[in-house]
Design a protein around this motif. Sequence first.
Motif, PDB file in Angstrom:
ATOM      1  N   TYR A  57      50.158 -31.174   9.647  1.00 47.62           N
ATOM      2  CA  TYR A  57      49.441 -31.917   8.603  1.00 47.62           C
ATOM      3  C   TYR A  57      50.440 -32.591   7.667  1.00 47.62           C
ATOM      4  O   TYR A  57      51.440 -31.960   7.320  1.00 47.62           O
ATOM      5  N   PRO A  58      50.190 -33.793   7.231  1.00 50.05           N
ATOM      6  CA  PRO A  58      49.217 -34.775   7.700  1.00 50.05           C
ATOM      7  C   PRO A  58      49.772 -35.530   8.910  1.00 50.05           C
ATOM      8  O   PRO A  58      50.756 -36.248   8.810  1.00 50.05           O
ATOM      9  N   VAL A  59      49.152 -35.349  10.036  1.00 52.95           N
ATOM     10  CA  VAL A  59      49.643 -35.860  11.318  1.00 52.95           C
ATOM     11  C   VAL A  59      49.910 -37.360  11.263  1.00 52.95           C
ATOM     12  O   VAL A  59      50.900 -37.846  11.816  1.00 52.95           O
ATOM     13  N   VAL A  60      49.061 -38.104  10.582  1.00 52.52           N
ATOM     14  CA  VAL A  60      49.212 -39.563  10.547  1.00 52.52           C
ATOM     15  C   VAL A  60      50.588 -39.977  10.012  1.00 52.52           C
ATOM     16  O   VAL A  60      51.164 -40.959  10.461  1.00 52.52           O
ATOM     17  N   VAL A  61      51.132 -39.212   9.079  1.00 52.73           N
ATOM     18  CA  VAL A  61      52.463 -39.518   8.522  1.00 52.73           C
ATOM     19  C   VAL A  61      53.523 -39.446   9.617  1.00 52.73           C
ATOM     20  O   VAL A  61      54.377 -40.325   9.728  1.00 52.73           O
ATOM     21  N   TRP A  62      53.451 -38.408  10.418  1.00 53.50           N
ATOM     22  CA  TRP A  62      54.463 -38.207  11.457  1.00 53.50           C
ATOM     23  C   TRP A  62      54.234 -39.146  12.638  1.00 53.50           C
ATOM     24  O   TRP A  62      55.188 -39.589  13.270  1.00 53.50           O
ATOM     25  N   GLU A  63      52.966 -39.453  12.927  1.00 55.10           N
ATOM     26  CA  GLU A  63      52.669 -40.407  13.999  1.00 55.10           C
ATOM     27  C   GLU A  63      53.206 -41.796  13.659  1.00 55.10           C
ATOM     28  O   GLU A  63      53.572 -42.548  14.560  1.00 55.10           O
ATOM     29  N   ARG A  64      53.255 -42.128  12.373  1.00 53.72           N
ATOM     30  CA  ARG A  64      53.827 -43.419  11.953  1.00 53.72           C
ATOM     31  C   ARG A  64      55.349 -43.398  12.001  1.00 53.72           C
ATOM     32  O   ARG A  64      55.992 -44.420  11.759  1.00 53.72           O
ATOM     33  N   GLY A  65      55.925 -42.216  12.255  1.00 48.60           N
ATOM     34  CA  GLY A  65      57.380 -42.120  12.344  1.00 48.60           C
ATOM     35  C   GLY A  65      58.076 -42.083  10.999  1.00 48.60           C
ATOM     36  O   GLY A  65      59.264 -42.388  10.898  1.00 48.60           O
ATOM     37  N   GLU A  66      57.343 -41.670   9.959  1.00 45.02           N
ATOM     38  CA  GLU A  66      57.966 -41.619   8.633  1.00 45.02           C
ATOM     39  C   GLU A  66      59.045 -40.548   8.592  1.00 45.02           C
ATOM     40  O   GLU A  66      58.999 -39.548   9.307  1.00 45.02           O
ATOM     41  N   SER A  67      59.978 -40.755   7.719  1.00 48.30           N
ATOM     42  CA  SER A  67      61.137 -39.889   7.587  1.00 48.30           C
ATOM     43  C   SER A  67      60.751 -38.470   7.167  1.00 48.30           C
ATOM     44  O   SER A  67      59.808 -38.267   6.408  1.00 48.30           O
ATOM     45  N   LEU A  68      61.537 -37.522   7.627  1.00 47.37           N
ATOM     46  CA  LEU A  68      61.345 -36.136   7.206  1.00 47.37           C
ATOM     47  C   LEU A  68      61.782 -35.916   5.768  1.00 47.37           C
ATOM     48  O   LEU A  68      61.578 -34.834   5.217  1.00 47.37           O
ATOM     49  N   GLU A  69      62.345 -36.951   5.139  1.00 46.53           N
ATOM     50  CA  GLU A  69      62.744 -36.840   3.732  1.00 46.53           C
ATOM     51  C   GLU A  69      61.548 -36.522   2.843  1.00 46.53           C
ATOM     52  O   GLU A  69      61.703 -35.923   1.782  1.00 46.53           O
ATOM     53  N   TYR A  70      60.353 -36.915   3.264  1.00 47.16           N
ATOM     54  CA  TYR A  70      59.145 -36.564   2.505  1.00 47.16           C
ATOM     55  C   TYR A  70      59.069 -35.044   2.353  1.00 47.16           C
ATOM     56  O   TYR A  70      58.825 -34.530   1.261  1.00 47.16           O
ATOM     57  N   ALA A  71      59.294 -34.312   3.419  1.00 50.89           N
ATOM     58  CA  ALA A  71      59.240 -32.851   3.370  1.00 50.89           C
ATOM     59  C   ALA A  71      60.495 -32.258   2.745  1.00 50.89           C
ATOM     60  O   ALA A  71      60.411 -31.320   1.953  1.00 50.89           O
ATOM     61  N   THR A  72      61.656 -32.810   3.081  1.00 48.97           N
ATOM     62  CA  THR A  72      62.891 -32.202   2.582  1.00 48.97           C
ATOM     63  C   THR A  72      63.051 -32.373   1.077  1.00 48.97           C
ATOM     64  O   THR A  72      63.678 -31.533   0.428  1.00 48.97           O
ATOM     65  N   ALA A  73      62.471 -33.405   0.513  1.00 54.03           N
ATOM     66  CA  ALA A  73      62.519 -33.556  -0.952  1.00 54.03           C
ATOM     67  C   ALA A  73      61.803 -32.392  -1.628  1.00 54.03           C
ATOM     68  O   ALA A  73      62.256 -31.880  -2.663  1.00 54.03           O
ATOM     69  N   TYR A  74      60.716 -31.950  -1.044  1.00 50.00           N
ATOM     70  CA  TYR A  74      60.002 -30.800  -1.610  1.00 50.00           C
ATOM     71  C   TYR A  74      60.764 -29.506  -1.366  1.00 50.00           C
ATOM     72  O   TYR A  74      60.759 -28.610  -2.219  1.00 50.00           O
ATOM     73  N   TYR A  75      61.429 -29.399  -0.235  1.00 48.83           N
ATOM     74  CA  TYR A  75      62.284 -28.237   0.004  1.00 48.83           C
ATOM     75  C   TYR A  75      63.345 -28.157  -1.091  1.00 48.83           C
ATOM     76  O   TYR A  75      63.582 -27.093  -1.667  1.00 48.83           O
ATOM     77  N   GLU A  76      63.962 -29.294  -1.385  1.00 46.77           N
ATOM     78  CA  GLU A  76      65.004 -29.317  -2.408  1.00 46.77           C
ATOM     79  C   GLU A  76      64.453 -28.966  -3.786  1.00 46.77           C
ATOM     80  O   GLU A  76      65.193 -28.460  -4.632  1.00 46.77           O
ATOM     81  N   ALA A  77      63.164 -29.176  -4.033  1.00 50.09           N
ATOM     82  CA  ALA A  77      62.545 -28.760  -5.297  1.00 50.09           C
ATOM     83  C   ALA A  77      62.268 -27.257  -5.298  1.00 50.09           C
ATOM     84  O   ALA A  77      62.308 -26.614  -6.363  1.00 50.09           O
ATOM     85  N   LEU A  78      61.980 -26.697  -4.124  1.00 46.59           N
ATOM     86  CA  LEU A  78      61.708 -25.255  -4.047  1.00 46.59           C
ATOM     87  C   LEU A  78      62.947 -24.424  -4.371  1.00 46.59           C
ATOM     88  O   LEU A  78      62.831 -23.330  -4.930  1.00 46.59           O
ATOM     89  N   THR A 136      53.887 -28.891  -3.588  1.00 50.76           N
ATOM     90  CA  THR A 136      54.626 -29.513  -2.494  1.00 50.76           C
ATOM     91  C   THR A 136      53.791 -30.602  -1.835  1.00 50.76           C
ATOM     92  O   THR A 136      54.036 -30.955  -0.676  1.00 50.76           O
ATOM     93  N   ASP A 137      52.826 -31.109  -2.577  1.00 47.69           N
ATOM     94  CA  ASP A 137      51.958 -32.173  -2.102  1.00 47.69           C
ATOM     95  C   ASP A 137      51.454 -31.785  -0.703  1.00 47.69           C
ATOM     96  O   ASP A 137      51.109 -30.617  -0.473  1.00 47.69           O
ATOM     97  N   LYS A 138      51.426 -32.740   0.202  1.00 42.81           N
ATOM     98  CA  LYS A 138      50.941 -32.469   1.562  1.00 42.81           C
ATOM     99  C   LYS A 138      52.078 -32.045   2.497  1.00 42.81           C
ATOM    100  O   LYS A 138      51.873 -31.906   3.704  1.00 42.81           O
ATOM    101  N   ALA A 139      53.252 -31.802   1.957  1.00 44.74           N
ATOM    102  CA  ALA A 139      54.403 -31.425   2.784  1.00 44.74           C
ATOM    103  C   ALA A 139      54.422 -29.938   3.145  1.00 44.74           C
ATOM    104  O   ALA A 139      55.285 -29.504   3.906  1.00 44.74           O
ATOM    105  N   TRP A 140      53.485 -29.166   2.629  1.00 43.31           N
ATOM    106  CA  TRP A 140      53.480 -27.719   2.859  1.00 43.31           C
ATOM    107  C   TRP A 140      53.520 -27.364   4.344  1.00 43.31           C
ATOM    108  O   TRP A 140      54.236 -26.455   4.738  1.00 43.31           O
TER     109      TRP A 140
END
Length: 165
Positions: A125-146, A49-53
């Motif tokens: 973690y990784p806080v910098v991703v969320w501080e930049r305001g990146e989409s939660l799709e990074y995490a949800t894509a891994y959820y969809e793989a689980l 799940t890369d760093k999306a765990w």
Amino acid sequence: MSMIGEYARLTADEFARALRDPEWAGERVRELVEAELEGGGGEARCLDTDKAWHALDFLLTRIGFPVDVVFGEESIPGAEYWGYTPPRCLTPERVRAAADALRATPVERLVEGVGPEDLARADVYPVVVWERGESLEYATAYYEALVPFFGAAARDGDGMLMWLD
């Protein structure tokens, strides 16, 4: 260095042996990873799940998900660290419960009312991703793989090992 969430499906017999012999489990997981890297074909026995765990853990915990699909629910007696953590596990029964709950939980429910600023505030973690305001799709894509990964494991009666590498 990045911390990557890792998963390995083990047959019921392999799972039972892994609980008795964590050194063998580490060797077996390396074999599975190598086979997949070489294009071993068939259904995936390993997933990351890369760093999306951590985001997945945050999102699942906030909705009261009934199974810890990020960190596992049981330790493996005598297991050494595999990267950042020793492996933990879900029994075949808990894999089935997880698969059922994953199938019943649409990705939209995970992120309902949550934005990247919430993850940044929670120091996910990784806080910098969320501080930049990146989409939660990074995490949800891994959820969809689980979802299908756990579904296949449940169908086959597999146990699951998970760790941070």
